[in-house]
Write an enzyme that holds these catalytic residues in place. Structure first.
Site, short mmCIF file in Angstrom:
data_model
loop_
_atom_site.label_atom_id
_atom_site.label_comp_id
_atom_site.label_asym_id
_atom_site.label_seq_id
_atom_site.Cartn_x
_atom_site.Cartn_y
_atom_site.Cartn_z
CB THR A 194 -0.90 0.03 1.25
OG1 THR A 194 -1.64 -1.18 1.29
CG2 THR A 194 -1.86 1.21 1.20
CE LYS B 79 -5.16 -1.17 1.61
NZ LYS B 79 -5.53 -2.43 2.24
CE LYS C 298 1.66 2.32 4.08
NZ LYS C 298 2.12 1.01 3.64
P1 NAD Z 1 6.10 -5.92 7.24
O1 NAD Z 1 6.81 -4.80 7.87
O2 NAD Z 1 5.78 -7.15 8.04
O3 NAD Z 1 6.91 -6.40 5.93
C1 NAD Z 1 7.67 -5.56 5.11
C2 NAD Z 1 8.95 -6.29 4.78
O4 NAD Z 1 9.71 -5.52 3.86
C3 NAD Z 1 9.83 -6.52 6.00
O5 NAD Z 1 10.11 -7.90 6.12
C4 NAD Z 1 11.09 -5.70 5.71
O6 NAD Z 1 12.29 -6.30 6.21
C5 NAD Z 1 11.08 -5.69 4.19
N1 NAD Z 1 11.88 -4.60 3.63
C6 NAD Z 1 11.90 -3.30 3.99
N2 NAD Z 1 12.74 -2.60 3.20
C7 NAD Z 1 13.24 -3.48 2.29
C8 NAD Z 1 14.16 -3.36 1.22
N3 NAD Z 1 14.72 -2.19 0.90
N4 NAD Z 1 14.45 -4.49 0.52
C9 NAD Z 1 13.88 -5.67 0.85
N5 NAD Z 1 13.02 -5.83 1.84
C10 NAD Z 1 12.69 -4.76 2.58
O7 NAD Z 1 4.76 -5.29 6.64
P2 NAD Z 1 3.46 -6.08 6.13
O8 NAD Z 1 2.44 -6.12 7.24
O9 NAD Z 1 3.87 -7.34 5.46
O10 NAD Z 1 2.89 -5.02 5.07
C11 NAD Z 1 3.46 -4.90 3.78
C12 NAD Z 1 2.58 -3.96 2.96
O11 NAD Z 1 1.25 -4.48 2.89
C13 NAD Z 1 2.46 -2.55 3.54
O12 NAD Z 1 2.50 -1.62 2.49
C14 NAD Z 1 1.09 -2.57 4.23
O13 NAD Z 1 0.52 -1.28 4.31
C15 NAD Z 1 0.32 -3.49 3.33
N6 NAD Z 1 -0.82 -4.17 3.97
C16 NAD Z 1 -0.67 -4.76 5.20
C17 NAD Z 1 -1.75 -5.39 5.77
C18 NAD Z 1 -1.61 -6.04 7.13
O14 NAD Z 1 -2.65 -6.39 7.72
N7 NAD Z 1 -0.42 -6.28 7.63
C19 NAD Z 1 -2.99 -5.43 5.11
C20 NAD Z 1 -3.10 -4.85 3.84
C21 NAD Z 1 -2.00 -4.22 3.28
#
Ligand code: NAD
Length: 291
Positions: free
Chosen positions: A87, A162, A237
């Protein structure tokens, strides 16, 4: 298919595992040291992307997406698809789409709804922006990671859908919580409040499917001491992204703006960080008109 998957966190990890389980050859990269069942780990983003038919990113925000895309796009084979499921702000999605097009790649912005449970169960909803050709290339993968994919329009349209959806969600959750807190003060039983509103014109997903009152309605984070679920800081966010988009499109969104201000205070000053976004109910419950 050969798939590169970058960002294997709470969402990306189980999504990548589901692609591997379905028989795709998945190579992953994450800055953190993670291991995902069935996924071969690469030493960098470009290494995960090299030779892939599709590269999927699932990253925290637009700034990180731009950094990762700048590294990964040159490593991708012409004609391959870059699918961003994070997102992020609409401007970042459009900027990355342009870079991908310049490099001869297809691009889809495809944020998801459904949370961690949907990622693990392969039941996410994808809202996608990009060309018809790019959407067609990504659709079989959406079918593995999710149960529904809507092609919303050109690049950026997925992110637009979204943040509009989540702006409604933030506003209706607050409205539902403040109404419960008012009902309490008027001496109304919470179960009766649910029975009436969930079948009357005040019904919404927040009330009917994710009721913020413990012990009332279907099972929800309220029944688990408001453990997320969908964390208040993630809602903040998304409300921030909707306000950023509203400012750049000159759209008047006063309710979205107020919802953002309330979640900001909740997360930064009132102990809401790490709580589910429905924990607005105990927040209102404790307050009077003067705060
Ligand atoms: P998260 O923080 O668990 O995962 C993000 C991952 O990206 C981490 O493992 C981090 O180490 C990795 N990362 C960061 N910078 C990086 C880089 N430069 N290179 C490689 N890896 C890198 O977050 P999440 O909960 O998995 O969410 C991910 C996305 O999905 C976000 O944009 C969030 O808004 C969206 N989202 C989350 C949910 C939820 O319920 N968690 C629901 C819908 C959408």
């Amino acid at each position: 298919m050969k798939i590169g998957f970058i960002g294997l966190g709470n969402m990306g990890g189980p999504m990548a595992a589901n692609l591997a389980k379905a028989g795709h050859e998945v190579t992953g990269f994450d800055m953190a040291d993670v291991s995902i069942e069935g996924v071969q780990m690469a030493a960098s983003g470009p290494e995960a992307a090299a030779g892939a038919d599709a590269v999927i990113t699932m990253l925290p925000n637009g700034a990180i997406l731009r950094l990762v895309a700048a590294e990964v796009i040159p490593a991708m084979a012409k004609g391959a698809a870059l699918i961003d499921c994070s997102t992020v702000d609409v401007d970042s999605a459009r900027a990355v789409a342009e870079q991908a097009a310049d490099a001869g790649l297809m691009f889809v912005d495809a944020p998801v709804s459904g949370g961690i449970g949907g990622a693990a169960g392969g039941t996410l909803t994808f809202m996608a922006g990009g060309s018809a050709e790019a959407f067609a290339a990504a659709e079989p993968l959406f079918g593995i990671m999710g149960q529904k994919a809507v092609h919303c329009g050109e690049a950026g349209a997925g992110q637009a859908a979204k943040i509009c959806n989540n702006m409604i969600l933030g506003v209706t959750m607050i409205a539902t919580c403040e109404a419960f807190a008012l009902a309490d003060k008027l001496g109304l039983d919470r179960q009766k409040m649910f029975d009436v509103v969930s079948t009357s014109s005040g019904y919404s997903w927040s009330m009917n499917a994710y009721c913020p009152a413990p012990g009332v309605g279907p099972q929800s984070p309220a029944d688990n001491s408001y453990q997320p679920g969908f964390a208040a800081e993630l809602m903040l966010k998304d409300l921030g992204l909707s306000q950023q988009a509203a400012a750049s499109a000159d759209a008047d969104t006063p309710m979205g703006e107020l919802a953002m201000a309330l979640y900001k205070k909740f997360v930064e000053e009132e102990g809401g960080k790490g709580m589910d976004f429905s924990a607005m109910l105990p927040r209102f419950e404790k307050r009077g008109r003067e705060g």
